[in-house]
Design an enzyme around this catalytic site. Structure first.
Site, PDB file in Angstrom:
ATOM      1  N   THR A 111       0.814  -1.218   0.000  1.00 33.63           N
ATOM      2  CA  THR A 111       0.000   0.000   0.000  1.00 33.63           C
ATOM      3  C   THR A 111       0.851   1.273   0.000  1.00 33.63           C
ATOM      4  O   THR A 111       2.028   1.254   0.339  1.00 33.63           O
ATOM      5  CB  THR A 111      -0.938   0.032   1.223  1.00 33.63           C
ATOM      6  N   ASP A 112       0.184   2.366  -0.370  1.00 29.79           N
ATOM      7  CA  ASP A 112       0.835   3.679  -0.291  1.00 29.79           C
ATOM      8  C   ASP A 112       0.428   4.339   1.022  1.00 29.79           C
ATOM      9  O   ASP A 112      -0.209   3.716   1.875  1.00 29.79           O
ATOM     10  CB  ASP A 112       0.495   4.533  -1.517  1.00 29.79           C
ATOM     11  N   PHE A 113       0.743   5.594   1.186  1.00 23.35           N
ATOM     12  CA  PHE A 113       0.468   6.268   2.457  1.00 23.35           C
ATOM     13  C   PHE A 113      -1.021   6.411   2.758  1.00 23.35           C
ATOM     14  O   PHE A 113      -1.394   6.676   3.888  1.00 23.35           O
ATOM     15  CB  PHE A 113       1.162   7.635   2.497  1.00 23.35           C
TER      16      PHE A 113
END
Length: 152
Positions: A26-28
């Site tokens: 995942t990203d932030f």
């Protein structure tokens, strides 16, 4: 239960590979980073081949070793996947056309398509030059192709 990872299963011509979304995917924002779908698709294509008896290591050990490169990848992102989602990578090998393998893929969550891809993979010699797939590879893939089968 086995300690061996699964190579997925077939539903008709469709190969289904379960994958879980981990934190590292995942990203932030907590959504799957777009490039990770490419990794899921790669796993789906590789495990499709593994499930029909075509291993990448064995392809390298043939009298005329071969490998694959992706020459075209068209992705359509429809909805995001999130951390802890249970996903399925659906892979269908459509056609062998000369040196090319045409593949259709999707990533799904509970039957809903999140992302679709059309992939062209090219068989190559180890020096990077295109080559036709081996007879053994074609024989193993052909039963799984669309009605149009192989062509030049």
């Amino acid at each position: 239960m086995s300690d061996q990872p699964t190579a997925g299963r077939f539903e008709g011509r469709d190969h289904l590979l379960p994958v879980r979304v981990y934190y590292e995917d995942t990203d932030f924002t907590g959504l799957v980073y777009h490039a990770n779908y490419v990794r899921y698709f790669e796993r789906g294509r590789s495990d499709f081949l593994r499930a029909i008896g075509v291993g990448h290591a064995e392809l390298l050990e043939e009298a005329e070793p071969l490998a694959f490169v992706v020459s075209e990848l068209n992705i359509k992102y429809l909805k995001p996947a999130r951390i802890d989602d249970a996903l399925v990578v659906r892979t269908v090998y459509e056609q062998v056309k000369g040196v090319r393998l045409i593949i259709r893929q999707s990533v799904e969550r509970a039957g809903e398509v999140l992302c679709r891809a059309e992939v062209t993979a090219v068989c190559i010699h180890l020096d990077g030059r295109p080559r036709r797939p081996s007879k053994g590879l074609v024989e193993k893939v052909t039963p799984w192709l669309a009605a149009s089968g192989t062509g030049d």
